[in-house]
Design a protein around this motif. Structure first.
Motif, PDB file in Angstrom:
ATOM      1  N   ASN A 170       0.824  -1.160  -0.042  1.00 47.16           N
ATOM      2  CA  ASN A 170       0.041  -0.097   0.115  1.00 47.16           C
ATOM      3  C   ASN A 170       0.898   1.229  -0.006  1.00 47.16           C
ATOM      4  N   LYS A 171       2.041   1.436   0.827  1.00 48.35           N
ATOM      5  CA  LYS A 171       2.694   2.455   0.818  1.00 48.35           C
ATOM      6  C   LYS A 171       3.224   2.768  -0.540  1.00 48.35           C
ATOM      7  N   GLN A 172       4.120   1.693  -0.835  1.00 45.13           N
ATOM      8  CA  GLN A 172       4.859   2.075  -2.177  1.00 45.13           C
ATOM      9  C   GLN A 172       3.902   2.089  -3.624  1.00 45.13           C
ATOM     10  N   ASN A 173       2.848   1.420  -3.648  1.00 40.12           N
ATOM     11  CA  ASN A 173       1.820   1.659  -4.530  1.00 40.12           C
ATOM     12  C   ASN A 173       1.578   3.385  -4.543  1.00 40.12           C
ATOM     13  N   GLY A 174       1.202   3.665  -3.530  1.00 44.66           N
ATOM     14  CA  GLY A 174       0.827   5.232  -3.212  1.00 44.66           C
ATOM     15  C   GLY A 174       1.888   6.097  -3.635  1.00 44.66           C
ATOM     16  N   ARG A 175       2.869   5.832  -2.998  1.00 42.77           N
ATOM     17  CA  ARG A 175       4.134   6.561  -3.467  1.00 42.77           C
ATOM     18  C   ARG A 175       4.436   6.866  -4.893  1.00 42.77           C
ATOM     19  N   LEU A 176       4.637   5.565  -5.473  1.00 41.26           N
ATOM     20  CA  LEU A 176       4.938   5.518  -6.836  1.00 41.26           C
ATOM     21  C   LEU A 176       3.897   6.204  -7.697  1.00 41.26           C
ATOM     22  N   VAL A 177       2.625   6.190  -7.456  1.00 40.12           N
ATOM     23  CA  VAL A 177       1.607   6.689  -8.132  1.00 40.12           C
ATOM     24  C   VAL A 177       1.803   8.473  -7.982  1.00 40.12           C
ATOM     25  N   ALA A 180      -5.694  20.184  -4.392  1.00 35.79           N
ATOM     26  CA  ALA A 180      -6.353  18.683  -4.182  1.00 35.79           C
ATOM     27  C   ALA A 180      -7.353  18.615  -3.097  1.00 35.79           C
ATOM     28  N   VAL A 181      -8.086  17.641  -3.139  1.00 34.54           N
ATOM     29  CA  VAL A 181      -9.225  17.172  -2.266  1.00 34.54           C
ATOM     30  C   VAL A 181      -8.771  15.677  -2.153  1.00 34.54           C
ATOM     31  N   LEU A 182      -9.177  15.102  -0.805  1.00 38.86           N
ATOM     32  CA  LEU A 182      -8.903  13.830  -0.743  1.00 38.86           C
ATOM     33  C   LEU A 182     -10.064  12.926  -0.454  1.00 38.86           C
ATOM     34  N   LEU A 183     -10.028  11.670  -1.207  1.00 39.97           N
ATOM     35  CA  LEU A 183     -11.081  10.955  -1.151  1.00 39.97           C
ATOM     36  C   LEU A 183     -10.891   9.524   0.023  1.00 39.97           C
ATOM     37  N   SER A 184     -11.178   9.426   1.213  1.00 36.21           N
ATOM     38  CA  SER A 184     -10.813   8.276   2.201  1.00 36.21           C
ATOM     39  C   SER A 184     -11.839   7.431   2.333  1.00 36.21           C
ATOM     40  N   ALA A 185     -11.491   6.201   2.616  1.00 34.82           N
ATOM     41  CA  ALA A 185     -12.351   5.196   2.844  1.00 34.82           C
ATOM     42  C   ALA A 185     -12.967   4.776   4.306  1.00 34.82           C
ATOM     43  N   LEU A 186     -11.956   4.595   5.188  1.00 30.80           N
ATOM     44  CA  LEU A 186     -12.386   4.326   6.321  1.00 30.80           C
ATOM     45  C   LEU A 186     -11.539   4.829   7.584  1.00 30.80           C
ATOM     46  N   LYS A 187     -12.209   5.493   8.570  1.00 32.78           N
ATOM     47  CA  LYS A 187     -11.355   6.136   9.531  1.00 32.78           C
ATOM     48  C   LYS A 187     -10.509   5.122  10.419  1.00 32.78           C
ATOM     49  N   GLY A 188      -9.468   5.337  10.751  1.00 35.07           N
ATOM     50  CA  GLY A 188      -8.682   4.566  11.776  1.00 35.07           C
ATOM     51  C   GLY A 188      -8.022   3.371  10.818  1.00 35.07           C
ATOM     52  N   ASN A 189      -8.384   3.391   9.649  1.00 38.63           N
ATOM     53  CA  ASN A 189      -7.755   2.163   8.989  1.00 38.63           C
ATOM     54  C   ASN A 189      -6.303   2.337   8.434  1.00 38.63           C
ATOM     55  N   ILE A 190      -5.390   1.102   8.841  1.00 40.53           N
ATOM     56  CA  ILE A 190      -3.966   1.368   8.449  1.00 40.53           C
ATOM     57  C   ILE A 190      -3.833   1.419   7.075  1.00 40.53           C
ATOM     58  N   ALA A 191      -4.574   0.212   6.371  1.00 39.22           N
ATOM     59  CA  ALA A 191      -4.085   0.324   5.183  1.00 39.22           C
ATOM     60  C   ALA A 191      -4.544   1.529   4.069  1.00 39.22           C
ATOM     61  N   CYS A 192      -5.674   2.095   4.565  1.00 41.57           N
ATOM     62  CA  CYS A 192      -5.951   3.443   3.937  1.00 41.57           C
ATOM     63  C   CYS A 192      -5.087   4.597   4.224  1.00 41.57           C
ATOM     64  N   LEU A 193      -4.560   4.472   5.377  1.00 43.64           N
ATOM     65  CA  LEU A 193      -3.514   5.666   5.729  1.00 43.64           C
ATOM     66  C   LEU A 193      -2.484   5.435   5.040  1.00 43.64           C
ATOM     67  N   GLU A 194      -1.937   4.376   4.888  1.00 48.11           N
ATOM     68  CA  GLU A 194      -0.771   4.061   4.236  1.00 48.11           C
ATOM     69  C   GLU A 194      -0.865   4.404   2.889  1.00 48.11           C
ATOM     70  N   ARG A 195      -1.833   4.426   2.147  1.00 46.36           N
ATOM     71  CA  ARG A 195      -2.240   4.533   0.687  1.00 46.36           C
ATOM     72  C   ARG A 195      -2.028   6.138   0.779  1.00 46.36           C
ATOM     73  N   ARG A 196      -2.849   6.946   1.365  1.00 45.27           N
ATOM     74  CA  ARG A 196      -2.594   8.422   1.240  1.00 45.27           C
ATOM     75  C   ARG A 196      -1.216   8.899   1.676  1.00 45.27           C
ATOM     76  N   LEU A 197      -0.784   8.348   2.541  1.00 44.02           N
ATOM     77  CA  LEU A 197       0.577   8.742   2.886  1.00 44.02           C
ATOM     78  C   LEU A 197       1.577   8.764   1.990  1.00 44.02           C
ATOM     79  N   GLY A 198       1.350   7.334   1.147  1.00 42.60           N
ATOM     80  CA  GLY A 198       2.106   7.252  -0.024  1.00 42.60           C
ATOM     81  C   GLY A 198       1.992   8.403  -1.170  1.00 42.60           C
ATOM     82  N   LEU A 199       0.596   8.737  -1.350  1.00 43.03           N
ATOM     83  CA  LEU A 199       0.438   9.830  -2.286  1.00 43.03           C
ATOM     84  C   LEU A 199       1.262  11.054  -2.027  1.00 43.03           C
ATOM     85  N   TYR A 200       0.997  11.407  -0.746  1.00 43.06           N
ATOM     86  CA  TYR A 200       1.576  12.686  -0.208  1.00 43.06           C
ATOM     87  C   TYR A 200       3.154  12.476  -0.501  1.00 43.06           C
TER      88      TYR A 200
END
Length: 356
Positions: free
Chosen positions: A142-149, A165-185
């Motif tokens: 998740n982290k590196q997928n987000g980072r590469l994108v 930008a605005v961000l669409l997130s899925a679930l509060k407190g969810n680690i996978a979702c957090l890793e994805r958006r951190l990767g994008l940033y």
């Protein structure tokens, strides 16, 4: 995972099951005493309510069939109690190995430990679980997928052009979702500021902290602004609702970031309904064929590859090592990641067949 995948991992680290495995016993299945045609495995699936999960099940069925294995698939329908019953059924039947995509990372632990007591290895596919006697957990990075994108998008946009930008997130407190958006940033900051990856991760965390604290965030060096965050439950329908509110409040957007493709499809609908054009759609993960088609048409920037086939394929590699080659099932790392890939117009044709 689709981000529906994330639901089973809420507030639980994707680091897998820790290092609590008991001392290895000699694997009971070896090439000397087991014929391929005699091998029986089970797949306890949490749900089949999305294309990702359907594709994951079909991939496992196809791969086991190709090996001549008997595979029993039991669907929990999103119910942890039903999942426990399904696990008990497979243990009682004496299957040789169980694949599991769990409903809840904690609720599944007693069932995994019960299987281990019966010397039945459990390979978790797609969803992380809490500490237990698993064999391993396999999912996308998740982290590196987000980072590469994020890197690809940061390089795509002219540096003197502000990313709003605005961000669409899925679930509060969810680690996978957090890793994805951190990767994008991280990727966007790394590409546009020239800092190291390590520094970019720190700055990404700062953006996340600011977003949580004030609802907005900005990195000056990268000329990158987040105007807000909406919660779309990982679905197109909820993504549409969340995007409508954000679009109404921010007419000068240049980009919508998302933790999966489905929510960005909803954002695309919202932008079309509002008559707004020229806004880039950038997903941290998924790899839906609908997204790939849109990338080909120039209507969608890119997404991280979260291929159910590749997850299933890696799971089968491990299963064959155990059941055919006799490898000790307690010897595996707690987490095995599929290769991270940013799918854009430059490589979409190469990855199209791995979509779902």
């Amino acid at each position: 995972v689709s981000v529906s995948v994330c639901a089973a991992m809420a507030v639980t680290s994707l680091a897998g099951c820790g290092n609590s495995k008991s001392e290895a016993e000699e694997s009971k299945k070896t090439s000397a005493d087991t014929k391929v045609s005699d091998i029986k495995v089970g797949f306890c699936m949490k749900t089949q309510d999305s294309p990702y999960f359907v594709s994951l099940v079909e991939s496992v069925k196809e791969l086991t069939k190709a090996e001549g294995w008997d595979c029993t698939v039991l669907d929990a329908g999103g119910d942890s109690t039903k999942e426990a019953e399904n696990m008990e059924t497979l243990i009682t039947q004496g299957v040789d190995l169980i694949f599991l995509d769990s409903v809840d990372p904690d609720a599944c632990v007693p069932s995994i430990d019960a299987a281990a007591e019966a010397d039945i290895p459990v390979i978790n596919l797609d969803s992380g679980v809490s500490e237990c006697n698993q064999c391993t957990t396999i999912y996308s990075d998740n982290k590196q997928n987000g980072r590469l994108v994020g890197l690809a998008y940061g390089e795509f946009v002219e540096k003197d052009t502000e990313i709003v930008a605005v961000l669409l997130s899925a679930l509060k407190g969810n680690i996978a979702c957090l890793e994805r958006r951190l990767g994008l940033y991280c990727g966007i900051i790394e590409a546009r500021s020239g800092c190291t990856e390590e520094e970019a991760w720190e700055k990404a965390q700062k953006m996340e902290d600011d977003l949580v604290g004030s609802g907005k965030a900005r990195n000056e060096e990268a000329n990158f602004t987040l105007r807000g965050q909406g919660w779309g439950a990982g679905t197109r329908e909820e993504g549409l609702v969340a995007a409508e509110d954000l679009i109404t409040a921010n007419k000068d957007l240049t980009c919508v970031l998302g933790e999966n493709d489905q929510m960005l499809f909803g954002a695309m609908d919202a932008l079309e309904n509002a008559g707004i054009e020229g806004v880039d759609l950038v997903a941290a993960a998924d790899g839906a064929k609908e997204a790939y088609d849109l990338i080909k048409e120039g209507k969608y920037f890119g997404t991280g590859e979260n291929s159910p086939f590749k997850v299933a394929e890696k799971g089968m590699e491990v299963a064959k090592e155990i059941l055919i080659d006799g490898k000790d099932w307690t010897s595996y790392d707690d987490v095995i990641l599929t290769e991270a890939v940013a799918v854009t117009i430059d490589n979409v044709d190469e990855h199209y067949d791995f979509g779902f």
